[in-house]
Design a protein around this motif. Sequence first.
Motif, PDB file in Angstrom:
ATOM      1  N   SER A  10       0.907  -1.315   0.446  1.00 15.99           N
ATOM      2  CA  SER A  10      -0.211   0.113  -0.100  1.00 15.99           C
ATOM      3  C   SER A  10       1.105   1.354  -0.043  1.00 15.99           C
ATOM      4  O   SER A  10       0.024   2.214  -0.010  1.00 15.99           O
ATOM      5  CB  SER A  10      -1.161   0.045   1.735  1.00 15.99           C
ATOM      6  OG  SER A  10      -2.208  -0.991   1.436  1.00 15.99           O
ATOM      7  N   ARG A  17     -10.989   5.424  -2.171  1.00 17.60           N
ATOM      8  CA  ARG A  17     -11.725   4.240  -1.750  1.00 17.60           C
ATOM      9  C   ARG A  17     -11.295   2.872  -2.032  1.00 17.60           C
ATOM     10  O   ARG A  17     -11.502   2.972  -3.591  1.00 17.60           O
ATOM     11  CB  ARG A  17     -13.578   4.573  -1.753  1.00 17.60           C
ATOM     12  CG  ARG A  17     -14.126   3.593  -0.689  1.00 17.60           C
ATOM     13  CD  ARG A  17     -15.526   4.194  -0.781  1.00 17.60           C
ATOM     14  NE  ARG A  17     -17.056   3.189  -0.910  1.00 17.60           N
ATOM     15  CZ  ARG A  17     -17.741   3.602  -0.591  1.00 17.60           C
ATOM     16  NH1 ARG A  17     -18.333   4.839  -0.679  1.00 17.60           N
ATOM     17  NH2 ARG A  17     -18.421   2.521  -0.021  1.00 17.60           N
ATOM     18  N   LYS A  18     -11.446   1.654  -1.546  1.00 15.11           N
ATOM     19  CA  LYS A  18     -11.014   0.664  -2.532  1.00 15.11           C
ATOM     20  C   LYS A  18     -12.955   0.150  -2.657  1.00 15.11           C
ATOM     21  O   LYS A  18     -13.400   0.186  -1.617  1.00 15.11           O
ATOM     22  CB  LYS A  18     -10.390  -0.826  -1.604  1.00 15.11           C
ATOM     23  CG  LYS A  18      -8.895   0.183  -1.209  1.00 15.11           C
ATOM     24  CD  LYS A  18      -8.268  -0.941  -0.520  1.00 15.11           C
ATOM     25  CE  LYS A  18      -6.536   0.517  -0.690  1.00 15.11           C
ATOM     26  NZ  LYS A  18      -5.031  -1.565   0.092  1.00 15.11           N
ATOM     27  N   GLN A  19     -12.499  -1.101  -2.731  1.00 15.43           N
ATOM     28  CA  GLN A  19     -14.434  -1.820  -3.694  1.00 15.43           C
ATOM     29  C   GLN A  19     -15.077  -2.184  -2.418  1.00 15.43           C
ATOM     30  O   GLN A  19     -15.977  -2.552  -2.257  1.00 15.43           O
ATOM     31  CB  GLN A  19     -13.844  -2.734  -4.769  1.00 15.43           C
ATOM     32  CG  GLN A  19     -13.966  -1.715  -5.987  1.00 15.43           C
ATOM     33  CD  GLN A  19     -14.340  -1.207  -6.843  1.00 15.43           C
ATOM     34  OE1 GLN A  19     -15.752  -1.690  -6.321  1.00 15.43           O
ATOM     35  NE2 GLN A  19     -14.664  -0.740  -7.425  1.00 15.43           N
ATOM     36  N   ASP A  20     -14.218  -2.382  -1.755  1.00 15.68           N
ATOM     37  CA  ASP A  20     -14.552  -3.461  -0.363  1.00 15.68           C
ATOM     38  C   ASP A  20     -15.098  -2.129   0.919  1.00 15.68           C
ATOM     39  O   ASP A  20     -15.631  -3.236   2.050  1.00 15.68           O
ATOM     40  CB  ASP A  20     -14.308  -4.864   0.173  1.00 15.68           C
ATOM     41  CG  ASP A  20     -14.319  -5.390  -0.226  1.00 15.68           C
ATOM     42  OD1 ASP A  20     -15.247  -5.325  -1.895  1.00 15.68           O
ATOM     43  OD2 ASP A  20     -13.251  -6.719  -1.591  1.00 15.68           O
ATOM     44  N   ASP A  21     -14.318  -1.283   0.648  1.00 11.83           N
ATOM     45  CA  ASP A  21     -14.380  -0.325   2.253  1.00 11.83           C
ATOM     46  C   ASP A  21     -15.255   0.116   1.647  1.00 11.83           C
ATOM     47  O   ASP A  21     -16.076   0.572   1.338  1.00 11.83           O
ATOM     48  CB  ASP A  21     -13.432   0.525   1.923  1.00 11.83           C
ATOM     49  CG  ASP A  21     -12.114  -0.838   2.421  1.00 11.83           C
ATOM     50  OD1 ASP A  21     -12.290  -1.651   2.314  1.00 11.83           O
ATOM     51  OD2 ASP A  21     -10.678   0.121   2.172  1.00 11.83           O
ATOM     52  N   ASP A  62       1.707  -3.772  -4.068  1.00 13.66           N
ATOM     53  CA  ASP A  62       0.857  -5.103  -3.408  1.00 13.66           C
ATOM     54  C   ASP A  62       1.076  -6.173  -2.292  1.00 13.66           C
ATOM     55  O   ASP A  62       2.495  -5.342  -1.877  1.00 13.66           O
ATOM     56  CB  ASP A  62       1.321  -6.001  -4.616  1.00 13.66           C
ATOM     57  CG  ASP A  62       1.896  -6.463  -4.649  1.00 13.66           C
ATOM     58  OD1 ASP A  62       2.761  -6.846  -3.981  1.00 13.66           O
ATOM     59  OD2 ASP A  62       1.648  -7.452  -5.927  1.00 13.66           O
ATOM     60  N   TYR A  68     -14.385   6.249  -5.547  1.00 16.36           N
ATOM     61  CA  TYR A  68     -13.663   5.061  -5.646  1.00 16.36           C
ATOM     62  C   TYR A  68     -12.176   5.638  -6.892  1.00 16.36           C
ATOM     63  O   TYR A  68     -11.069   5.517  -6.972  1.00 16.36           O
ATOM     64  CB  TYR A  68     -13.784   3.933  -6.270  1.00 16.36           C
ATOM     65  CG  TYR A  68     -14.407   3.088  -5.935  1.00 16.36           C
ATOM     66  CD1 TYR A  68     -14.630   2.187  -4.781  1.00 16.36           C
ATOM     67  CD2 TYR A  68     -15.837   2.280  -6.319  1.00 16.36           C
ATOM     68  CE1 TYR A  68     -15.467   1.672  -4.204  1.00 16.36           C
ATOM     69  CE2 TYR A  68     -16.829   2.121  -6.326  1.00 16.36           C
ATOM     70  CZ  TYR A  68     -16.988   1.375  -4.589  1.00 16.36           C
ATOM     71  OH  TYR A  68     -18.023   0.482  -4.095  1.00 16.36           O
ATOM     72  N   ASN A  74       0.008   1.455  -6.838  1.00 15.65           N
ATOM     73  CA  ASN A  74       0.301   1.049  -5.023  1.00 15.65           C
ATOM     74  C   ASN A  74       1.201   0.070  -5.267  1.00 15.65           C
ATOM     75  O   ASN A  74       0.967  -0.992  -6.525  1.00 15.65           O
ATOM     76  CB  ASN A  74      -0.921   0.977  -4.206  1.00 15.65           C
ATOM     77  CG  ASN A  74      -1.801   2.296  -3.775  1.00 15.65           C
ATOM     78  OD1 ASN A  74      -2.682   2.221  -4.869  1.00 15.65           O
ATOM     79  ND2 ASN A  74      -1.055   2.654  -3.292  1.00 15.65           N
TER      80      ASN A  74
END
Length: 295
Positions: free
Chosen positions: A37, A201-205, A51, A171, A49
């Motif tokens: 990150s 913002r990440k997809q699952d957040d 990984d 996002y 970013n």
Amino acid sequence: MKILMPVVSLLFVVSLYSQNNKTIQLLNKIDSTAIASANVFVDDQFVSNSDDQGFFSIPASREFSAVKISHVLFGSVVFTKAAILKTEKIYLEEKTSQLDAVNISGHKKIEKLIFPEKSTLNLKKNGVSFPYNTEVAVFVPNDRLLDNYYISKIIIKTAKNQFIKSNDAKYIPFEVNLYSVDPVSGLPGTKVFNDNFFAVRKQDDADVSIDLSAMPWTAFPDNGIFIVVGLFNEAYYVGMGYSQKPSFGVVRRKKKSNFKEYHRNLVDGEPGEWTEPMYSKFNLQCFNFGLQITK
């Protein structure tokens, strides 16, 4: 022979990608663990970013002058193009943290969330944006004079833009920092952190959360603090393939709320004057930015 053709094509694509991109690994200088990150910028333009294994890629065939790598726990480093293309692994040294003395005490942590107080008439479900090259400052008051708390997270609520059918606006990346309160004007004063945080913002957040728990201790001041969110210029977003701007959550505020909102434009990189929009002066609404504080 027909079976081999796709394999040959795939090998060609992989080879071409390898020639056009340089892959590098980020590691902790102390124990050689991977650093995930981290934000990677090529000539101040965000490209990727690192990984979970610490790997990231840069466009080796592209013309550029410098690569900047920044991480909330490790600070920032800058490499020239010539230097980065000769590098396979980069070792970063972790920042020293004043929080170590706080965390070793063993007492149970107390955490509180502070957000704009919503009116009972709050109807704002979708988000709104603001112009490119603009910064929005939301004043977070310390109404209850909470002592001995430090700021452990900055939390930015992003949301689907109410004017755009696409759901992608929440996002899209932006910048974040904290500012002190000027004791004379009550406006945003000086930056708390030298470098802005690159936020996305990440997809699952559910929202954007910037964890400050491992940073040097930042007290929640008696006179409050500002959360400042800024957009990059339009060329940056277009260059990254975005057709719209980031979109943020808003709330209808309680009339007695002490949250305030200020805006300023950046012209050729130089900041203008902070101004308070009319809807903030009349306590109508506010961007939904908040803090987690801990002691």
